[in-house]
Design a protein around this motif. Structure first.
Motif, short mmCIF file in Angstrom:
data_model
loop_
_atom_site.label_atom_id
_atom_site.label_comp_id
_atom_site.label_asym_id
_atom_site.label_seq_id
_atom_site.Cartn_x
_atom_site.Cartn_y
_atom_site.Cartn_z
N ALA A 228 0.82 -1.19 0.00
CA ALA A 228 0.00 0.00 0.00
C ALA A 228 0.87 1.25 0.00
N VAL A 229 0.34 2.30 -0.61
CA VAL A 229 0.97 3.61 -0.50
C VAL A 229 0.12 4.41 0.47
N ILE A 230 0.68 4.72 1.61
CA ILE A 230 -0.04 5.40 2.67
C ILE A 230 0.67 6.71 2.99
N SER A 231 -0.06 7.78 2.97
CA SER A 231 0.54 9.07 3.32
C SER A 231 -0.16 9.65 4.54
N GLN A 232 0.59 10.41 5.31
CA GLN A 232 0.05 11.05 6.50
C GLN A 232 0.46 12.52 6.51
N LYS A 233 -0.46 13.33 7.02
CA LYS A 233 -0.17 14.74 7.20
C LYS A 233 -0.63 15.17 8.58
N PRO A 234 0.09 15.99 9.31
CA PRO A 234 1.45 16.42 9.00
C PRO A 234 2.45 15.30 9.33
N SER A 235 3.68 15.47 8.89
CA SER A 235 4.69 14.47 9.23
C SER A 235 5.18 14.67 10.66
N ARG A 236 5.14 15.90 11.12
CA ARG A 236 5.50 16.21 12.49
C ARG A 236 4.88 17.54 12.88
N ASP A 237 4.71 17.72 14.18
CA ASP A 237 4.18 18.99 14.67
C ASP A 237 4.56 19.17 16.13
N ILE A 238 4.68 20.40 16.51
CA ILE A 238 4.91 20.76 17.90
C ILE A 238 3.71 21.57 18.33
N CYS A 239 3.03 21.12 19.37
CA CYS A 239 1.76 21.73 19.77
C CYS A 239 1.81 22.15 21.22
N GLN A 240 0.99 23.11 21.55
CA GLN A 240 0.87 23.59 22.92
C GLN A 240 -0.08 22.69 23.70
N ARG A 241 0.20 22.57 24.94
CA ARG A 241 -0.71 21.85 25.86
C ARG A 241 -2.12 22.43 25.76
N GLY A 242 -3.12 21.57 25.75
CA GLY A 242 -4.51 22.01 25.74
C GLY A 242 -5.11 22.19 24.36
N THR A 243 -4.30 22.15 23.34
CA THR A 243 -4.81 22.30 21.97
C THR A 243 -5.10 20.93 21.37
N SER A 244 -5.61 20.92 20.14
CA SER A 244 -5.92 19.68 19.44
C SER A 244 -5.21 19.65 18.09
N LEU A 245 -4.93 18.47 17.63
CA LEU A 245 -4.29 18.28 16.33
C LEU A 245 -5.02 17.18 15.58
N THR A 246 -5.31 17.43 14.32
CA THR A 246 -5.92 16.42 13.47
C THR A 246 -4.90 15.90 12.48
N ILE A 247 -4.77 14.58 12.47
CA ILE A 247 -3.83 13.89 11.60
C ILE A 247 -4.62 13.24 10.48
N GLN A 248 -4.15 13.42 9.25
CA GLN A 248 -4.83 12.85 8.10
C GLN A 248 -4.07 11.64 7.57
N CYS A 249 -4.83 10.67 7.09
CA CYS A 249 -4.25 9.47 6.49
C CYS A 249 -4.95 9.20 5.16
N GLN A 250 -4.14 9.07 4.11
CA GLN A 250 -4.67 8.81 2.78
C GLN A 250 -4.03 7.55 2.23
N VAL A 251 -4.87 6.66 1.68
CA VAL A 251 -4.40 5.40 1.12
C VAL A 251 -4.67 5.39 -0.38
N ASP A 252 -3.81 4.72 -1.13
CA ASP A 252 -3.93 4.78 -2.58
C ASP A 252 -4.97 3.83 -3.15
N SER A 253 -5.58 3.00 -2.33
CA SER A 253 -6.65 2.13 -2.81
C SER A 253 -7.65 1.90 -1.70
N GLN A 254 -8.83 1.49 -2.06
CA GLN A 254 -9.90 1.38 -1.08
C GLN A 254 -9.65 0.23 -0.10
N VAL A 255 -9.91 0.49 1.15
CA VAL A 255 -9.77 -0.53 2.18
C VAL A 255 -10.97 -0.43 3.11
N THR A 256 -11.38 -1.57 3.64
CA THR A 256 -12.51 -1.58 4.56
C THR A 256 -12.12 -1.03 5.92
#
Lengths: 112, 114
Positions: A2-30
Protein backbone atom coordinates in the motif's frame (compact mmCIF):
# COMPACT_ATOMS: atom_id res chain seq x y z
CA UNK A 1 1.63 -3.34 -0.78
CA UNK A 2 0.00 0.00 0.00
CA UNK A 3 0.97 3.61 -0.50
CA UNK A 4 -0.04 5.40 2.67
CA UNK A 5 0.54 9.07 3.32
CA UNK A 6 0.05 11.05 6.50
CA UNK A 7 -0.17 14.74 7.20
CA UNK A 8 1.45 16.42 9.00
CA UNK A 9 4.69 14.47 9.23
CA UNK A 10 5.50 16.21 12.49
CA UNK A 11 4.18 18.99 14.67
CA UNK A 12 4.91 20.76 17.90
CA UNK A 13 1.76 21.73 19.77
CA UNK A 14 0.87 23.59 22.92
CA UNK A 15 -0.71 21.85 25.86
CA UNK A 16 -4.51 22.01 25.74
CA UNK A 17 -4.81 22.30 21.97
CA UNK A 18 -5.92 19.68 19.44
CA UNK A 19 -4.29 18.28 16.33
CA UNK A 20 -5.92 16.42 13.47
CA UNK A 21 -3.83 13.89 11.60
CA UNK A 22 -4.83 12.85 8.10
CA UNK A 23 -4.25 9.47 6.49
CA UNK A 24 -4.67 8.81 2.78
CA UNK A 25 -4.40 5.40 1.12
CA UNK A 26 -3.93 4.78 -2.58
CA UNK A 27 -6.65 2.13 -2.81
CA UNK A 28 -9.90 1.38 -1.08
CA UNK A 29 -9.77 -0.53 2.18
CA UNK A 30 -12.51 -1.58 4.56
CA UNK A 31 -10.62 -1.15 7.79
CA UNK A 32 -8.08 1.47 8.75
CA UNK A 33 -6.21 1.44 12.03
CA UNK A 34 -4.60 4.07 14.19
CA UNK A 35 -1.60 3.23 16.34
CA UNK A 36 0.50 5.12 18.83
CA UNK A 37 4.21 4.52 19.25
CA UNK A 38 5.83 6.23 22.19
CA UNK A 39 9.56 6.96 21.91
CA UNK A 40 11.57 3.76 21.83
CA UNK A 41 8.47 1.64 22.39
CA UNK A 42 6.33 -0.82 20.51
CA UNK A 43 3.07 -0.12 18.72
CA UNK A 44 -0.21 0.24 20.56
CA UNK A 45 -3.51 0.08 18.73
CA UNK A 46 -5.71 3.07 19.45
CA UNK A 47 -8.77 2.24 17.35
CA UNK A 48 -10.12 0.57 14.25
CA UNK A 49 -12.00 2.76 11.78
CA UNK A 50 -14.54 1.28 9.40
CA UNK A 51 -16.16 3.41 6.76
CA UNK A 52 -19.76 4.21 7.64
CA UNK A 53 -19.62 3.18 11.27
CA UNK A 54 -18.28 4.35 14.60
CA UNK A 55 -14.65 3.59 15.30
CA UNK A 56 -13.88 0.81 17.75
CA UNK A 57 -11.53 1.90 20.52
CA UNK A 58 -9.09 -0.24 22.44
CA UNK A 59 -8.96 -0.32 26.20
CA UNK A 60 -7.46 2.89 27.53
CA UNK A 61 -8.46 5.03 24.56
CA UNK A 62 -11.70 7.00 24.37
CA UNK A 63 -13.55 8.80 21.63
CA UNK A 64 -13.55 12.14 23.41
CA UNK A 65 -9.76 12.15 23.47
CA UNK A 66 -9.14 10.54 20.07
CA UNK A 67 -12.10 11.23 17.77
CA UNK A 68 -11.78 9.50 14.41
CA UNK A 69 -13.47 10.16 11.11
CA UNK A 70 -13.70 7.78 8.18
CA UNK A 71 -15.60 9.59 5.43
CA UNK A 72 -14.66 7.20 2.62
CA UNK A 73 -12.70 4.06 1.84
CA UNK A 74 -9.36 5.80 1.25
CA UNK A 75 -9.21 8.45 3.98
CA UNK A 76 -9.32 8.79 7.74
CA UNK A 77 -8.46 11.36 10.36
CA UNK A 78 -7.41 11.03 13.98
CA UNK A 79 -7.71 14.00 16.30
CA UNK A 80 -5.67 14.20 19.47
CA UNK A 81 -7.72 16.46 21.72
CA UNK A 82 -6.81 18.58 24.71
CA UNK A 83 -3.21 17.52 24.40
CA UNK A 84 -0.78 17.05 27.26
CA UNK A 85 2.95 16.24 27.15
CA UNK A 86 2.03 12.57 27.69
CA UNK A 87 0.50 12.58 24.20
CA UNK A 88 3.92 13.15 22.66
CA UNK A 89 4.28 10.13 20.39
CA UNK A 90 4.37 8.94 16.84
CA UNK A 91 0.89 8.31 15.49
CA UNK A 92 0.63 5.80 12.66
CA UNK A 93 -2.22 4.81 10.41
CA UNK A 94 -2.34 1.33 9.01
CA UNK A 95 -4.29 -0.79 6.56
CA UNK A 96 -4.58 -4.51 5.92
CA UNK A 97 -4.48 -6.12 2.52
CA UNK A 98 -4.40 -9.79 1.63
CA UNK A 99 -0.61 -9.53 1.52
CA UNK A 100 -0.30 -8.17 5.02
CA UNK A 101 -0.59 -5.11 7.24
CA UNK A 102 1.04 -1.87 6.14
CA UNK A 103 1.83 1.33 7.98
CA UNK A 104 2.04 4.96 7.04
CA UNK A 105 5.18 7.01 7.69
CA UNK A 106 3.82 8.33 10.97
CA UNK A 107 3.16 11.74 12.48
CA UNK A 108 5.63 12.76 15.14
CA UNK A 109 3.81 14.84 17.73
CA UNK A 110 5.54 16.84 20.45
CA UNK A 111 3.40 18.55 23.06
CA UNK A 112 4.99 21.33 25.06
CA UNK B 1 -1.89 -14.76 26.99
CA UNK B 2 -1.88 -12.11 24.30
CA UNK B 3 1.77 -11.21 24.82
CA UNK B 4 4.58 -11.69 22.37
CA UNK B 5 7.94 -11.66 24.13
CA UNK B 6 10.89 -10.45 22.06
CA UNK B 7 14.60 -10.62 22.76
CA UNK B 8 17.16 -9.19 22.81
CA UNK B 9 16.20 -5.57 23.33
CA UNK B 10 19.29 -4.47 21.43
CA UNK B 11 21.86 -6.22 19.30
CA UNK B 12 25.22 -5.25 17.84
CA UNK B 13 26.54 -7.36 14.98
CA UNK B 14 29.62 -7.07 12.82
CA UNK B 15 29.11 -6.55 9.12
CA UNK B 16 28.80 -9.93 7.45
CA UNK B 17 27.64 -11.66 10.61
CA UNK B 18 24.30 -13.26 11.42
CA UNK B 19 21.71 -11.30 13.40
CA UNK B 20 19.24 -13.41 15.35
CA UNK B 21 16.12 -12.06 17.04
CA UNK B 22 13.83 -14.33 19.01
CA UNK B 23 10.15 -14.17 19.87
CA UNK B 24 7.90 -16.36 21.98
CA UNK B 25 4.14 -16.43 22.34
CA UNK B 26 1.55 -18.12 24.52
CA UNK B 27 -1.69 -17.84 22.62
CA UNK B 28 -2.13 -21.05 20.64
CA UNK B 29 -4.71 -19.30 18.47
CA UNK B 30 -1.96 -17.25 16.84
CA UNK B 31 -1.36 -18.51 13.33
CA UNK B 32 0.22 -15.60 11.48
CA UNK B 33 3.64 -14.27 12.41
CA UNK B 34 5.00 -11.21 10.58
CA UNK B 35 8.21 -9.30 11.14
CA UNK B 36 8.51 -5.56 10.67
CA UNK B 37 11.55 -3.38 10.06
CA UNK B 38 11.47 0.23 11.18
CA UNK B 39 14.06 2.87 10.37
CA UNK B 40 14.22 6.06 12.44
CA UNK B 41 11.55 8.52 11.39
CA UNK B 42 9.70 5.94 9.30
CA UNK B 43 6.73 3.68 9.78
CA UNK B 44 7.21 -0.06 10.25
CA UNK B 45 7.59 -1.96 6.99
CA UNK B 46 6.44 -5.54 6.56
CA UNK B 47 9.58 -7.60 6.06
CA UNK B 48 8.57 -11.24 6.01
CA UNK B 49 5.82 -13.38 7.49
CA UNK B 50 5.19 -17.04 8.22
CA UNK B 51 2.29 -19.30 9.02
CA UNK B 52 2.67 -22.37 11.27
CA UNK B 53 2.25 -24.89 8.45
CA UNK B 54 5.94 -24.39 7.59
CA UNK B 55 9.00 -24.38 9.85
CA UNK B 56 11.07 -21.96 7.84
CA UNK B 57 10.64 -19.21 5.28
CA UNK B 58 13.45 -17.47 3.49
CA UNK B 59 13.42 -14.25 1.49
CA UNK B 60 16.84 -13.12 0.39
CA UNK B 61 19.04 -12.66 3.45
CA UNK B 62 16.05 -12.84 5.82
CA UNK B 63 14.82 -16.16 7.25
CA UNK B 64 12.06 -16.89 9.73
CA UNK B 65 12.38 -20.10 11.72
CA UNK B 66 9.24 -21.33 13.44
CA UNK B 67 8.92 -23.91 16.21
CA UNK B 68 5.25 -24.59 16.81
CA UNK B 69 5.71 -26.97 19.74
CA UNK B 70 7.91 -24.50 21.58
CA UNK B 71 5.74 -21.55 20.51
CA UNK B 72 8.80 -19.68 19.36
CA UNK B 73 9.88 -18.01 16.16
CA UNK B 74 12.97 -16.15 15.17
CA UNK B 75 14.36 -13.86 12.49
CA UNK B 76 17.79 -14.53 11.08
CA UNK B 77 19.54 -11.88 9.00
CA UNK B 78 22.40 -13.44 7.10
CA UNK B 79 25.41 -11.43 5.95
CA UNK B 80 24.19 -8.46 8.01
CA UNK B 81 24.89 -5.05 6.50
CA UNK B 82 25.05 -1.55 8.01
CA UNK B 83 21.90 -0.78 6.02
CA UNK B 84 20.09 -3.40 8.10
CA UNK B 85 20.52 -1.22 11.18
CA UNK B 86 16.95 -0.62 12.31
CA UNK B 87 14.42 -1.68 14.92
CA UNK B 88 12.74 -5.02 14.26
CA UNK B 89 9.35 -6.00 15.62
CA UNK B 90 7.90 -9.47 15.64
CA UNK B 91 4.15 -9.81 15.74
CA UNK B 92 1.44 -12.42 15.90
CA UNK B 93 -2.25 -12.69 15.25
CA UNK B 94 -4.99 -15.23 14.90
CA UNK B 95 -5.99 -15.03 11.28
CA UNK B 96 -9.04 -17.13 10.91
CA UNK B 97 -11.75 -15.53 8.83
CA UNK B 98 -10.53 -12.05 8.13
CA UNK B 99 -8.49 -9.50 10.05
CA UNK B 100 -7.64 -10.17 13.65
CA UNK B 101 -5.87 -7.87 16.04
CA UNK B 102 -2.09 -8.04 15.78
CA UNK B 103 0.03 -8.27 18.92
CA UNK B 104 3.48 -6.73 18.57
CA UNK B 105 6.68 -7.62 20.36
CA UNK B 106 8.66 -4.99 22.21
CA UNK B 107 11.21 -4.47 19.44
CA UNK B 108 14.91 -5.13 18.92
CA UNK B 109 17.26 -2.34 17.96
CA UNK B 110 19.88 -3.78 15.63
CA UNK B 111 23.13 -2.04 14.92
CA UNK B 112 25.43 -3.50 12.29
CA UNK B 113 28.93 -2.11 12.58
CA UNK B 114 31.39 -2.04 9.66
Amino acid sequence: SAVISQKPSRDICQRGTSLTIQCQVDSQVTMMFWYRQQPGQSLTLIATANQGSEATYESGFVIDKFPISRPNLTFSTLTVSNMSPEDSSIYLCSVVYATGQYFGPGTRLTVT
Amino acid sequence: QQQVKQSPQSLIVQKGGISIINCAYENTAFDYFPWYQQFPGKGPALLIAIRPDVSEKKEGRFTISFNKSAKQFSLHIMDSQPGDSATYFCAASPNSGGYQKVTFGTGTKLQVIP
